[in-house]
Write a protein that holds these residues in place. Structure first.
Motif, PDB file in Angstrom:
ATOM      1  N   TRP A 192     -25.271 -15.144   8.442  1.00 13.76           N
ATOM      2  CA  TRP A 192     -25.266 -13.103   8.011  1.00 13.76           C
ATOM      3  C   TRP A 192     -26.612 -12.283   8.594  1.00 13.76           C
ATOM      4  CZ3 TRP A 192     -23.706 -15.860   3.716  1.00 13.76           C
ATOM      5  CH2 TRP A 192     -22.054 -16.475   3.732  1.00 13.76           C
ATOM      6  N   ARG A 193     -26.171 -11.403   9.983  1.00 15.89           N
ATOM      7  CA  ARG A 193     -27.475 -10.970  10.427  1.00 15.89           C
ATOM      8  C   ARG A 193     -27.492  -9.927   9.717  1.00 15.89           C
ATOM      9  NH1 ARG A 193     -25.056 -12.922  14.463  1.00 15.89           N
ATOM     10  NH2 ARG A 193     -23.233 -11.671  14.992  1.00 15.89           N
ATOM     11  N   CYS A 194     -28.536  -8.977   8.920  1.00 14.27           N
ATOM     12  CA  CYS A 194     -28.062  -7.649   8.389  1.00 14.27           C
ATOM     13  C   CYS A 194     -28.296  -6.357   8.767  1.00 14.27           C
ATOM     14  CB  CYS A 194     -29.461  -7.576   7.054  1.00 14.27           C
ATOM     15  SG  CYS A 194     -29.125  -9.775   5.846  1.00 14.27           S
ATOM     16  N   SER A 195     -29.028  -6.757   9.843  1.00 17.02           N
ATOM     17  CA  SER A 195     -28.814  -5.656  10.722  1.00 17.02           C
ATOM     18  C   SER A 195     -27.453  -5.047  10.989  1.00 17.02           C
ATOM     19  CB  SER A 195     -29.221  -5.921  12.422  1.00 17.02           C
ATOM     20  OG  SER A 195     -28.420  -7.100  12.923  1.00 17.02           O
ATOM     21  N   ASP A 196     -26.416  -6.039  11.055  1.00 19.96           N
ATOM     22  CA  ASP A 196     -25.020  -5.517  10.999  1.00 19.96           C
ATOM     23  C   ASP A 196     -24.461  -5.035   9.178  1.00 19.96           C
ATOM     24  OD1 ASP A 196     -22.907  -5.806  11.837  1.00 19.96           O
ATOM     25  OD2 ASP A 196     -21.880  -6.798  10.355  1.00 19.96           O
ATOM     26  N   SER A 197     -24.325  -3.269   9.894  1.00 16.22           N
ATOM     27  CA  SER A 197     -23.991  -3.117   8.455  1.00 16.22           C
ATOM     28  C   SER A 197     -22.728  -3.427   7.440  1.00 16.22           C
ATOM     29  CB  SER A 197     -23.643  -1.418   8.279  1.00 16.22           C
ATOM     30  OG  SER A 197     -22.607  -1.738   9.098  1.00 16.22           O
ATOM     31  N   ASP A 198     -22.170  -4.086   7.768  1.00 14.02           N
ATOM     32  CA  ASP A 198     -20.913  -4.757   7.206  1.00 14.02           C
ATOM     33  C   ASP A 198     -21.452  -6.105   6.265  1.00 14.02           C
ATOM     34  OD1 ASP A 198     -18.857  -2.922   7.416  1.00 14.02           O
ATOM     35  OD2 ASP A 198     -17.758  -4.267   9.377  1.00 14.02           O
ATOM     36  N   SER A 199     -21.861  -6.593   7.711  1.00 12.22           N
ATOM     37  CA  SER A 199     -22.998  -7.927   6.976  1.00 12.22           C
ATOM     38  C   SER A 199     -24.544  -7.221   6.201  1.00 12.22           C
ATOM     39  CB  SER A 199     -23.911  -8.763   8.305  1.00 12.22           C
ATOM     40  OG  SER A 199     -23.023  -8.836   8.624  1.00 12.22           O
ATOM     41  N   LEU A 200     -24.572  -6.534   6.016  1.00 14.72           N
ATOM     42  CA  LEU A 200     -25.636  -6.338   5.196  1.00 14.72           C
ATOM     43  C   LEU A 200     -24.922  -6.027   3.389  1.00 14.72           C
ATOM     44  CD1 LEU A 200     -28.693  -5.234   4.397  1.00 14.72           C
ATOM     45  CD2 LEU A 200     -28.298  -3.074   5.136  1.00 14.72           C
ATOM     46  N   ALA A 201     -24.097  -5.356   3.523  1.00 16.02           N
ATOM     47  CA  ALA A 201     -23.218  -5.018   2.066  1.00 16.02           C
ATOM     48  C   ALA A 201     -23.206  -6.050   2.080  1.00 16.02           C
ATOM     49  CB  ALA A 201     -22.425  -3.966   2.692  1.00 16.02           C
ATOM     50  N   TYR A 202     -22.343  -7.382   2.603  1.00 19.74           N
ATOM     51  CA  TYR A 202     -21.914  -8.194   1.902  1.00 19.74           C
ATOM     52  C   TYR A 202     -24.038  -9.286   1.000  1.00 19.74           C
ATOM     53  CZ  TYR A 202     -20.685 -13.266   1.491  1.00 19.74           C
ATOM     54  OH  TYR A 202     -19.809 -14.537   0.388  1.00 19.74           O
ATOM     55  N   VAL A 203     -25.005  -9.260   2.158  1.00 18.79           N
ATOM     56  CA  VAL A 203     -25.337  -9.516   1.796  1.00 18.79           C
ATOM     57  C   VAL A 203     -26.131  -8.945   0.446  1.00 18.79           C
ATOM     58  CG1 VAL A 203     -27.951  -9.850   1.955  1.00 18.79           C
ATOM     59  CG2 VAL A 203     -26.357 -10.567   3.526  1.00 18.79           C
ATOM     60  N   LEU A 204     -25.854  -7.476  -0.013  1.00 20.76           N
ATOM     61  CA  LEU A 204     -26.977  -7.216  -0.640  1.00 20.76           C
ATOM     62  C   LEU A 204     -25.687  -7.348  -2.178  1.00 20.76           C
ATOM     63  CD1 LEU A 204     -27.467  -3.858   0.706  1.00 20.76           C
ATOM     64  CD2 LEU A 204     -29.182  -5.623  -0.070  1.00 20.76           C
ATOM     65  N   GLU A 205     -24.356  -7.558  -1.796  1.00 18.93           N
ATOM     66  CA  GLU A 205     -23.437  -7.705  -2.713  1.00 18.93           C
ATOM     67  C   GLU A 205     -23.753  -8.948  -3.668  1.00 18.93           C
ATOM     68  OE1 GLU A 205     -18.635  -7.490  -3.273  1.00 18.93           O
ATOM     69  OE2 GLU A 205     -20.193  -5.995  -2.102  1.00 18.93           O
ATOM     70  N   HIS A 206     -23.852 -10.288  -2.926  1.00 21.37           N
ATOM     71  CA  HIS A 206     -24.457 -12.184  -2.682  1.00 21.37           C
ATOM     72  C   HIS A 206     -25.237 -12.025  -2.949  1.00 21.37           C
ATOM     73  CE1 HIS A 206     -20.043 -10.825  -2.355  1.00 21.37           C
ATOM     74  NE2 HIS A 206     -19.449 -11.995  -2.542  1.00 21.37           N
ATOM     75  N   LEU A 207     -26.450 -11.050  -3.175  1.00 28.02           N
ATOM     76  CA  LEU A 207     -28.110 -11.892  -2.694  1.00 28.02           C
ATOM     77  C   LEU A 207     -28.027 -12.879  -4.196  1.00 28.02           C
ATOM     78  CD1 LEU A 207     -29.855 -10.866  -1.308  1.00 28.02           C
ATOM     79  CD2 LEU A 207     -31.132  -8.934  -3.161  1.00 28.02           C
ATOM     80  N   GLU A 208     -27.528 -13.034  -5.200  1.00 28.32           N
ATOM     81  CA  GLU A 208     -27.784 -13.953  -5.931  1.00 28.32           C
ATOM     82  C   GLU A 208     -27.450 -14.850  -5.225  1.00 28.32           C
ATOM     83  OE1 GLU A 208     -26.543 -11.613  -7.475  1.00 28.32           O
ATOM     84  OE2 GLU A 208     -28.113 -10.611  -9.105  1.00 28.32           O
ATOM     85  N   GLU A 209     -26.572 -15.444  -4.224  1.00 26.95           N
ATOM     86  CA  GLU A 209     -26.201 -16.574  -4.180  1.00 26.95           C
ATOM     87  C   GLU A 209     -26.585 -17.000  -3.026  1.00 26.95           C
ATOM     88  OE1 GLU A 209     -21.620 -15.897  -3.171  1.00 26.95           O
ATOM     89  OE2 GLU A 209     -21.992 -14.404  -5.100  1.00 26.95           O
ATOM     90  N   LEU A 210     -27.149 -16.491  -2.273  1.00 29.73           N
ATOM     91  CA  LEU A 210     -28.042 -17.334  -0.490  1.00 29.73           C
ATOM     92  C   LEU A 210     -29.281 -17.035  -0.503  1.00 29.73           C
ATOM     93  CD1 LEU A 210     -25.923 -13.247   0.828  1.00 29.73           C
ATOM     94  CD2 LEU A 210     -25.202 -15.435   0.811  1.00 29.73           C
ATOM     95  N   VAL A 211     -29.378 -17.445   0.503  1.00 30.38           N
ATOM     96  CA  VAL A 211     -31.199 -17.734   1.328  1.00 30.38           C
ATOM     97  C   VAL A 211     -31.397 -16.764   2.686  1.00 30.38           C
ATOM     98  CG1 VAL A 211     -32.322 -19.393   2.396  1.00 30.38           C
ATOM     99  CG2 VAL A 211     -31.109 -19.760   0.784  1.00 30.38           C
ATOM    100  N   VAL A 212     -31.869 -15.429   1.717  1.00 31.61           N
ATOM    101  CA  VAL A 212     -32.187 -14.597   2.949  1.00 31.61           C
ATOM    102  C   VAL A 212     -33.650 -15.226   3.509  1.00 31.61           C
ATOM    103  CG1 VAL A 212     -32.301 -12.118   3.251  1.00 31.61           C
ATOM    104  CG2 VAL A 212     -31.417 -12.853   0.672  1.00 31.61           C
ATOM    105  N   LYS A 213     -33.830 -15.173   5.033  1.00 30.76           N
ATOM    106  CA  LYS A 213     -34.920 -14.883   5.587  1.00 30.76           C
ATOM    107  C   LYS A 213     -34.909 -14.044   6.148  1.00 30.76           C
ATOM    108  CE  LYS A 213     -33.481 -19.771   6.480  1.00 30.76           C
ATOM    109  NZ  LYS A 213     -32.951 -21.515   6.937  1.00 30.76           N
ATOM    110  N   GLU A 214     -37.337 -13.898   7.077  1.00 30.29           N
ATOM    111  CA  GLU A 214     -37.405 -13.763   8.031  1.00 30.29           C
ATOM    112  C   GLU A 214     -36.704 -13.789   9.241  1.00 30.29           C
ATOM    113  OE1 GLU A 214     -40.928 -10.566   7.122  1.00 30.29           O
ATOM    114  OE2 GLU A 214     -41.586 -12.592   6.463  1.00 30.29           O
TER     115      GLU A 214
END
Length: 471
Positions: A344-366
């Motif tokens: 998921w590219r967080c620059s995309d608003s739909d992707s960002l919404a998904y990521v923020l909601e599922h942060l506990e399950e994901l790996v987020v990288k710079e």
């Protein structure tokens, strides 16, 4: 280990064929025997001075990377599939970089957004229109691969700038051959010790057209304080070429020279381990003292080859990574052999919404991060860490991508409690010049802590020798 794929054992506890002899051998070893071998291995590495620097630590920053004495083993058939996948991907990456700095056909075809390239800090406008020797941009690529099933391999990232770790691959093998000659005698392990020779052949093969006779190649290091300095010195020594810093090189009359105790020597190929920004203070960062003033003009004129090419980092940007399945298909005409991790590219608003909601399950990288810094591993992070990261994401979403947590395969590893499964990844090295050369095996990193998925040496991971069995 839950549903993780165990590389040695089948689900019913039987031993996979590639590991049969090792398993039998392990049964004859006592923990005391293995501990003694580990101490012996440590003294070998200390004597050789194989350390790495850890940034951001107050105590002595030079540390010995933990070395695991149980090898990781691939059957010949498994390796053939991996090798084909690596070759396909490396070919596509070089074609992509060439296209990005020329006609940008992939952007015109609507496969990759133009902004992702032109607004990217890894994109070097100074490289536009330049074609390096043999049209190769990334001569040395370290592809980070994880395994999640018998035939399921995922690429985590492509290191197209200055991949490190090859010295550990070579030294781990040397230590194993010294410590366990009897174990080697029982297996037909594909050799890797000719890597420096293949690297030298690759460097020679991309010398500028104006080069007469044998090319003069050098390894350009930022110096002794760099975390991979040991590797720079090791590779220069193994290839029989000079290790230099920026001060040792100068430009005169449109050519690059190296200072020597006699008269200056013209240099044809620079294997640089200095980042783009520091290469040439006249073209890039004017404050840099690590590079060589004027080297970029000599390069653009085709009078010296820089390995890997400046600007090659556009291909290992993590936002570009998410387009890799399309990139591979666009340049090769085939579907990728190796999987990409859904991203998921967080620059995309739909992707960002998904990521923020599922942060506990994901790996987020710079997007431009490396070495396991600046990332969040959701499943192992505390509530506080997750909350803090949520705020960072909201303020700078374009800086991050997110991926699901993969169930990394595990390998038998010798830890305090004895032999136990631990998670691993793999960085094989592909060399591209007059042809592609892929070393059988690579640099296996192992998470020494139970259940940990972070294998980076800067985060406490270790290394192990990687064996590819020959048919």
């Amino acid at each position: 280990m839950g549903d993780n794929f165990n590389e040695m054992l089948e689900a019913d506890g039987s031993v996979r064929p590639a590991y049969a002899l090792l398993h039998k051998w392990l049964e004859t070893q006592t923990p005391g025997d293995l501990r003694a071998k580990i101490r012996e291995a440590e003294s070998i590495f200390r004597r050789l001075g194989i350390t790495f620097a850890v940034y951001g630590t107050q105590e002595a920053s030079e540390r010995l990377i933990p070395f695991d004495i149980i090898p990781r083993i691939f059957a010949a058939s498994e390796w053939r599939r991996l090798e084909a996948g690596i070759a396909q991907r490396v070919g596509a990456l070089n074609a992509f970089i060439d296209d990005v700095y020329h006609r940008q056909e992939i952007v015109r075809a609507g496969k990759v957004p133009g902004d992702l390239i032109l607004q990217n800090e890894a994109y070097l406008p100074q490289m536009a229109g330049h074609s390096p020797a043999r049209n190769v941009y990334s001569h040395i690529i370290g592809t980070d691969i994880v395994r999640v099933g018998a035939n399921e391999f995922y690429v985590l990232e492509d290191n197209c700038r200055t991949p490190s770790g090859v010295s550990y691959m070579l030294e781990d093998r040397e230590a194993m051959m010294f410590l366990f000659p009897d174990l080697f005698a029982k297996h037909r392990v594909a050799p890797i010790e000719h890597y420096p020779e293949l690297l030298r052949q690759t460097l020679d093969s991309v010398a500028p057209a104006q080069c007469d006779g044998e090319p003069t190649c050098v390894v350009l290091t930022p110096g002794i304080y760099n975390s991979a300095f040991f590797e720079h010195a090791f590779l220069a020594d193994e290839m029989g070429i000079q290790l230099v810093t920026g001060d040792d090189l100068f430009v005169n009359d449109g050519w690059l020279y190296m200072r020597t105790t006699q008269s200056p020597v013209r240099v044809d190929v620079v294997y640089r381990r200095v980042d783009d920004d520091f290469l040439d203070p006249l073209t890039f960062n004017p404050a840099s003292t690590l590079g060589v003033p004027g080297i970029f003009d000599v390069y653009r004129a085709g009078r010296v080859t820089i390995v890997n090419a400046p600007g090659a980092g556009i291909a290992d940007d993590k936002a570009v990574y998410s387009f890799m399945p399309d990139i591979v298909e666009f340049y090769t005409g085939d579907k990728p052999i190796l999987n990409n991790v859904p991203t998921w590219r967080c620059s995309d608003s739909d992707s960002l919404a998904y990521v923020l909601e599922h942060l506990e399950e994901l790996v987020v990288k710079e997007v431009h991060g490396s070495g396991g810094y600046g990332m969040l591993v959701g499943p192992t992070a505390s509530k506080k860490e997750v909350a803090a990261f949520r705020q960072i994401l909201k303020t700078r979403p374009g800086n991050y991508i997110a991926q699901p947590t993969l169930a990394l395969s595990s390998c038998p590893t010798f830890v305090k409690s004895g032999v136990a499964p631990r998670h691993v990844d793999l960085r094989p090295f592909a060399l591209t010049g007059d042809r592609m050369r892929i070393t059988p095996g690579g640099f296996t990193r192992v998470a020494m802590k139970k259940g940990s998925l972070v294998v980076n040496s800067s985060q406490g991971g270790g290394t192990k020798d990687t064996w590819v069995l020959e048919d």
